[in-house]
Scaffold this active site. Structure first.
Site, PDB file in Angstrom:
ATOM      1  N   HIS A   1      22.008   1.738  13.135  1.00 47.82           N
ATOM      2  CA  HIS A   1      20.784   0.903  12.751  1.00 47.82           C
ATOM      3  C   HIS A   1      19.652   1.030  13.930  1.00 47.82           C
ATOM      4  O   HIS A   1      19.956   0.622  15.166  1.00 47.82           O
ATOM      5  CB  HIS A   1      21.143  -0.598  12.653  1.00 47.82           C
ATOM      6  CG  HIS A   1      21.890  -0.924  11.462  1.00 47.82           C
ATOM      7  ND1 HIS A   1      21.172  -1.226  10.408  1.00 47.82           N
ATOM      8  CD2 HIS A   1      23.361  -0.887  11.109  1.00 47.82           C
ATOM      9  CE1 HIS A   1      22.089  -1.638   9.273  1.00 47.82           C
ATOM     10  NE2 HIS A   1      23.397  -1.189   9.744  1.00 47.82           N
TER      11      HIS A   1
ATOM     12  N   LYS B   1      11.990 -13.902  17.334  1.00 46.61           N
ATOM     13  CA  LYS B   1      11.919 -14.855  18.836  1.00 46.61           C
ATOM     14  C   LYS B   1      11.215 -14.165  19.863  1.00 46.61           C
ATOM     15  O   LYS B   1      10.560 -14.776  20.751  1.00 46.61           O
ATOM     16  CB  LYS B   1      13.392 -15.132  19.307  1.00 46.61           C
ATOM     17  CG  LYS B   1      13.778 -15.790  20.499  1.00 46.61           C
ATOM     18  CD  LYS B   1      13.206 -17.307  20.477  1.00 46.61           C
ATOM     19  CE  LYS B   1      14.182 -17.900  19.349  1.00 46.61           C
ATOM     20  NZ  LYS B   1      13.973 -19.793  19.308  1.00 46.61           N
TER      21      LYS B   1
ATOM     22  N   GLY C   1      12.115 -26.181  21.906  1.00 46.14           N
ATOM     23  CA  GLY C   1      12.374 -24.827  22.138  1.00 46.14           C
ATOM     24  C   GLY C   1      10.868 -24.357  21.908  1.00 46.14           C
ATOM     25  O   GLY C   1      10.070 -24.921  21.474  1.00 46.14           O
ATOM     26  N   VAL C   2      10.782 -22.955  22.135  1.00 48.88           N
ATOM     27  CA  VAL C   2       9.511 -22.135  22.022  1.00 48.88           C
ATOM     28  C   VAL C   2       8.993 -22.189  20.693  1.00 48.88           C
ATOM     29  O   VAL C   2       7.867 -22.129  20.584  1.00 48.88           O
ATOM     30  CB  VAL C   2       9.724 -20.745  22.672  1.00 48.88           C
ATOM     31  CG1 VAL C   2      10.450 -19.804  21.838  1.00 48.88           C
ATOM     32  CG2 VAL C   2       8.281 -20.175  23.137  1.00 48.88           C
ATOM     33  N   ASP C   3       9.643 -21.923  19.535  1.00 57.18           N
ATOM     34  CA  ASP C   3       9.493 -21.756  18.352  1.00 57.18           C
ATOM     35  C   ASP C   3       8.533 -23.094  17.921  1.00 57.18           C
ATOM     36  O   ASP C   3       7.283 -22.713  17.378  1.00 57.18           O
ATOM     37  CB  ASP C   3      10.568 -21.555  17.348  1.00 57.18           C
ATOM     38  CG  ASP C   3      11.155 -20.216  17.667  1.00 57.18           C
ATOM     39  OD1 ASP C   3      10.740 -19.242  18.341  1.00 57.18           O
ATOM     40  OD2 ASP C   3      12.447 -20.407  17.433  1.00 57.18           O
TER      41      ASP C   3
ATOM     42  N   CYS D   1      22.483   3.471   7.384  1.00 57.40           N
ATOM     43  CA  CYS D   1      23.607   2.640   7.000  1.00 57.40           C
ATOM     44  C   CYS D   1      23.737   2.696   5.365  1.00 57.40           C
ATOM     45  O   CYS D   1      24.160   3.740   4.961  1.00 57.40           O
ATOM     46  CB  CYS D   1      23.579   1.407   7.244  1.00 57.40           C
ATOM     47  SG  CYS D   1      25.154   0.389   7.524  1.00 57.40           S
ATOM     48  N   TYR D   2      23.939   1.552   4.818  1.00 59.50           N
ATOM     49  CA  TYR D   2      24.106   1.667   3.086  1.00 59.50           C
ATOM     50  C   TYR D   2      23.158   2.789   2.592  1.00 59.50           C
ATOM     51  O   TYR D   2      23.498   3.367   1.681  1.00 59.50           O
ATOM     52  CB  TYR D   2      23.833   0.323   2.731  1.00 59.50           C
ATOM     53  CG  TYR D   2      24.131   0.307   1.142  1.00 59.50           C
ATOM     54  CD1 TYR D   2      25.332   0.373   0.611  1.00 59.50           C
ATOM     55  CD2 TYR D   2      23.009   0.061   0.121  1.00 59.50           C
ATOM     56  CE1 TYR D   2      25.649   0.151  -0.693  1.00 59.50           C
ATOM     57  CE2 TYR D   2      23.099   0.161  -1.039  1.00 59.50           C
ATOM     58  CZ  TYR D   2      24.555   0.210  -1.691  1.00 59.50           C
ATOM     59  OH  TYR D   2      24.636   0.032  -3.172  1.00 59.50           O
TER      60      TYR D   2
ATOM     61  N   GLY E   1      22.817  -2.803   3.773  1.00 63.87           N
ATOM     62  CA  GLY E   1      23.168  -3.785   2.727  1.00 63.87           C
ATOM     63  C   GLY E   1      24.841  -3.874   2.790  1.00 63.87           C
ATOM     64  O   GLY E   1      25.521  -3.340   3.370  1.00 63.87           O
TER      65      GLY E   1
ATOM     66  N   GLU F   1      16.794   0.152  14.112  1.00 66.74           N
ATOM     67  CA  GLU F   1      15.995  -1.086  14.133  1.00 66.74           C
ATOM     68  C   GLU F   1      16.491  -2.101  15.022  1.00 66.74           C
ATOM     69  O   GLU F   1      15.629  -2.862  15.753  1.00 66.74           O
ATOM     70  CB  GLU F   1      15.695  -1.798  12.703  1.00 66.74           C
ATOM     71  CG  GLU F   1      17.146  -2.370  12.338  1.00 66.74           C
ATOM     72  CD  GLU F   1      17.712  -1.468  11.460  1.00 66.74           C
ATOM     73  OE1 GLU F   1      18.703  -1.955  10.548  1.00 66.74           O
ATOM     74  OE2 GLU F   1      17.670  -0.408  11.727  1.00 66.74           O
TER      75      GLU F   1
END
Length: 515
Positions: free
Chosen positions: A167, A371, A222-224, A78-79, A51, A169
């Protein structure tokens, strides 16, 4: 079930995604509601996110201390590490050196959290902090350190409370999935249920949200947005109108290429609206990047509203009669401050840039996806390679790759330079290895020498990025010969340019785009 307590990190949702990929359900809760929800759901584990705040600041976000006495394993990130250190009786203070991006972490003590990772082995982790725990809480032991943070990982093994400064993740952290796997399976004793039926879930969502309404799909190429258009057309057929707005802010020959892809590759009807004049007029004199993004978001919505009036007679009214569906993905949401305690990094035209008052119901089937997940869906749908691996392009287009006011002349210069960048990385066989590569009109004049004469001209910056989900990024090390060819071609083929520079900034502290 794993409960994630969200302290406003840009990557909280990404933690949930990593856990979901491991086959375990999770819920994200805010600190003030955490204890009550944890008592209700009784999760197998608790994760405290990162955070932007400081635990000793006026805006500090903390949790009820009872959470640490429930007998449920806890992992602070982290936080979240600072919360553990602070609330368990340690000391948190400002660090002597900021760490944003890549650094090296070393394990100094065996722990179930790092099982399968060699003791004393250094590996790369991704940091984003300034504060650190300077004195550990009583009964806590140090597990690892970096070059500047002595207590970069620590634990109370008996109570199964763990804390790490980096992190896991983000995909740039080595062994990140291994650390999550150890916490979830070995420490929390969770089971892998697996993930199935993502495409059918999206189709079900589209069907339930749309009902019998007519739908406009905002297409960027785009792909999205292409995945959203394809799946929506599959579900509702001709009730869908796919619209591509040519704002004049697109890459060179982009409109022509997108029309070809939809006609020949996806076999989807597409209506192209030429709105270059209107967009450039609206951006005239605007230099603030946030204002540019919001103007573009407003212009898109107003353009779609005009089209809606053609599809639904005014007498019927637009509200609840026609919907706008588009390819918003989660990084767009979080950077636009899409969660309660997150900080706005920049407004995305399709999230924070959308005006509050408009006559369309917005549907976002990919809002919780990243993505790389969308690209995996496109592969399952057998999309052509040029769509799946098409480089990421911002919704506001070249407007956020021009520092300062957007003019037709600056667009002309940037389009030429950008085309050279893409051509050269394709020639070098690097296009599919790079997340995105592009040119930036820096709006900086510098002195050059051409034909033995002084020339005061423009500076173009080149940026190439390695990423997976846009949440973090590292700059791509383009080979010197490729950089040389790019520089030589831009300074000789684009008359106005006398200098080319290369951006080597990671995210964090930088962002993907310059504006």
């Amino acid at each position: 079930m794993i409960t994630i307590i969200d302290f406003g990190s840009q990557t909280t949702h990404l933690i949930g995604r990593r856990i979901r990929d491991l086959g375990v359900e999770n819920e994200i809760v805010v600190p003030g509601e955490a204890l009550a929800l944890i008592n209700r759901s009784r999760p197998k584990g608790i994760i405290l996110s990162g955070g932007p705040a400081s635990v000793y600041g006026k805006e500090a976000l903390l949790v009820d201390k009872k959470i640490f006495n429930l007998g449920i394993p806890v992992l602070g990130i982290c936080y979240g590490l600072e919360v553990v250190g602070h609330m368990m009786g340690g000391q948190v203070a400002s660090g002597t050196k900021k760490e944003y991006g890549s650094t090296t972490f070393e394990i100094v003590k065996k722990s179930p959290l790092f099982e399968g990772i060699n003791l004393r082995k250094e590996f790369t982790v991704w940091m984003s902090h300034f504060d650190q725990v300077t004195n550990l809480p009583p009964r806590y032991g140090r597990l690892g350190h970096t070059g500047t943070v002595a207590n970069a990982a620590f634990s109370d093994e008996k109570r199964k409370i763990y804390a790490i400064m980096f992190h896991p993740e983000v995909h740039h952290t080595e062994n990140g999935n291994k650390i999550f796997s150890n916490f979830i399976y070995k420490i929390c004793k969770e089971n892998n249920a697996g993930r199935t039926g993502v495409i059918s879930e999206i189709e079900k969502y589209i069907r339930e949200e749309i009902g019998d309404n007519k739908v406009i799909c905002a297409v960027s190429g785009g792909v999205d947005s292409s995945v959203v258009a394809y799946l929506t057309y599959k579900v509702i057929g001709n009730k869908l109108t796919s619209l591509y707005v040519d704002t004049g802010l697109m890459r060179d020959d982009e409109t022509k290429e997108i029309k070809m892809i939809f006609k020949d590759k996806l076999k989807l009807p597409l209506k192209v609206i030429n709105a270059k004049k209107e967009f450039l007029e609206a951006l005239k004199g605007v230099t603030d990047p946030e204002k540019k993004r919001k103007i573009i978001g407003r212009m898109f919505i107003r353009t779609f509203e005009k089209e809606a009036l053609r599809l639904v007679p005014p007498a019927q009214g637009i509200p609840k009669k026609l919907m706008l569906i588009h390819g918003t993905i989660y990084p767009d949401v979080i950077e636009s401050a899409g969660t309660k305690h997150s900080v706005r990094i920049k407004t995305h035209h399709n999230v924070g840039g959308v005006p509050k008052n408009h006559g369309l119901k917005i549907v976002e089937p990919l809002r919780s996806f990243y993505k790389d997940e969308v690209r995996e869906i496109a592969e399952k749908l057998k999309f052509p390679k040029e769509i799946i691996h098409r480089h990421v392009f911002p919704g506001p287009g070249l407007a956020v790759r021009i520092v300062g006011e957007v003019t037709e002349k600056k667009l002309e210069i940037l389009k030429k330079a950008d085309k050279i960048v893409v051509e050269e990385i394709k020639k070098a066989g690097l296009y599919d290895k790079i997340w995105m590569a592009f040119a930036i009109f820096t709006n900086i004049k510098t002195t050059g020498v051409v034909g033995d004469e002084r020339k005061y001209g423009e500076t173009i910056a080149v940026r190439a990025i390695d990423s997976k989900d846009t949440m973090t990024a590292d700059w791509y090390e383009l080979p010197y010969p490729v950089l040389r060819r790019i520089s030589e071609r831009i300074t000789t083929e684009v008359f106005e340019v006398v200098r080319v520079v290369y951006d080597i900034t990671t995210k964090p502290p930088g962002t993907m785009e310059w504006e």
